[in-house]
Design an enzyme around this catalytic site. Sequence first.
Site, PDB file in Angstrom:
ATOM      1  N   ALA A   1      10.720  83.401  61.525  1.00 18.14           N
ATOM      2  CA  ALA A   1      10.785  84.662  61.231  1.00 18.14           C
ATOM      3  C   ALA A   1      11.578  84.928  59.766  1.00 18.14           C
ATOM      4  CB  ALA A   1      11.375  85.424  62.202  1.00 18.14           C
TER       5      ALA A   1
ATOM      6  N   ILE B   1       4.771  84.284  56.679  1.00 22.29           N
ATOM      7  CA  ILE B   1       3.741  85.154  57.845  1.00 22.29           C
ATOM      8  C   ILE B   1       4.790  85.510  58.909  1.00 22.29           C
ATOM      9  CG2 ILE B   1       2.019  85.066  59.520  1.00 22.29           C
ATOM     10  CD1 ILE B   1       0.458  82.866  57.434  1.00 22.29           C
TER      11      ILE B   1
ATOM     12  N   ARG C   1      15.413  78.462  60.854  1.00 25.41           N
ATOM     13  CA  ARG C   1      16.700  77.652  60.621  1.00 25.41           C
ATOM     14  C   ARG C   1      17.533  78.347  59.281  1.00 25.41           C
ATOM     15  NH1 ARG C   1      13.726  72.009  59.070  1.00 25.41           N
ATOM     16  NH2 ARG C   1      12.161  73.652  58.281  1.00 25.41           N
TER      17      ARG C   1
ATOM     18  N   ASP D   1      15.980  74.895  65.057  1.00 29.52           N
ATOM     19  CA  ASP D   1      15.023  73.856  64.219  1.00 29.52           C
ATOM     20  C   ASP D   1      13.859  73.645  65.385  1.00 29.52           C
ATOM     21  OD1 ASP D   1      13.720  71.649  63.423  1.00 29.52           O
ATOM     22  OD2 ASP D   1      15.456  70.876  62.595  1.00 29.52           O
TER      23      ASP D   1
ATOM     24  N   TYR E   1      -2.358  67.342  58.260  1.00 28.63           N
ATOM     25  CA  TYR E   1      -1.966  68.592  58.470  1.00 28.63           C
ATOM     26  C   TYR E   1      -3.247  69.248  59.427  1.00 28.63           C
ATOM     27  CZ  TYR E   1      -1.363  73.626  58.015  1.00 28.63           C
ATOM     28  OH  TYR E   1      -1.517  75.058  58.029  1.00 28.63           O
TER      29      TYR E   1
ATOM     30  N   THR F   1       2.581  81.908  50.106  1.00 30.76           N
ATOM     31  CA  THR F   1       4.019  81.890  50.917  1.00 30.76           C
ATOM     32  C   THR F   1       4.677  80.684  50.514  1.00 30.76           C
ATOM     33  OG1 THR F   1       3.054  80.402  52.688  1.00 30.76           O
ATOM     34  CG2 THR F   1       2.889  83.063  52.839  1.00 30.76           C
TER      35      THR F   1
ATOM     36  N   LYS G   1       5.331  74.391  49.443  1.00 29.81           N
ATOM     37  CA  LYS G   1       5.629  72.982  49.898  1.00 29.81           C
ATOM     38  C   LYS G   1       4.580  72.397  50.031  1.00 29.81           C
ATOM     39  CE  LYS G   1       8.938  71.360  53.490  1.00 29.81           C
ATOM     40  NZ  LYS G   1       9.983  71.469  54.867  1.00 29.81           N
TER      41      LYS G   1
END
Length: 234
Positions: A14, A18, A38, A53, A140, A177, A182
């Site tokens: 959060a 998203i 985290r 985590d 992924y 985002t 990343k």
Amino acid sequence: MIDLAGKVAVVTGASSGIGKAVAVDLLKEGVKVYGLCRNLAELPAGVIGIHCDMSSLEQIDAAFFQLGDLDILVNSAGVAYLSSLIDGDVSDWEEMWQVNVRGLAYCSQLALKKFPVAGGQIVNISSMSGHRVPPTGGFYAPTKFAVRAVTESLRSELRAAENPTRVASVSPGFVDTPLLNKYFAGRDEALRLTKESMQMLRAEDVARSVMHILETPLHVEVGDLPLRSVGQKV
């Protein structure tokens, strides 16, 4: 449409992207929101933060132990690396599996124990990579195919158990985002070209799809909601 005011929700991941957008929309509808993440400092104002985590089953256990009754779980936490099957880093595979699949499934199991007898709602943030494998899908994409399978397996088990809890997934394409940055880490030119090729989805666009699912009448269950930018070619 269901009035969400007074409901209690947990949103994983959060603090950014998203998950953060979903938490903000839930707050606007009068929902009490717990944010599992985290980075508690980045949570939206009004969200009750719990450090967690999602790669750690022990931390997930500890987080849910602090919670009372729940109505909603939005599994938004995710990790994405460009990590190929031919020569990708196995530690990247492991983290993606732990967070994207195992953590999501475990949160769902724990949330079910806190839902009312009348049932709650679970929404999993999946990906278009769980519908078709893009050229850079690597490890992924399999994790997102697994999210779709977890969603449907859970739905089947709930129906067999005559549990009215509804479960759905949202599968966005490219979303602008921090997760995208990343994903393209070390490939700045590829990221630039991708962003210039289309008007990407925003986190808020995906959040509205989540809210649509949560607000649907009780007799309606959305299985999966794919969405992508009109400029995305795959």
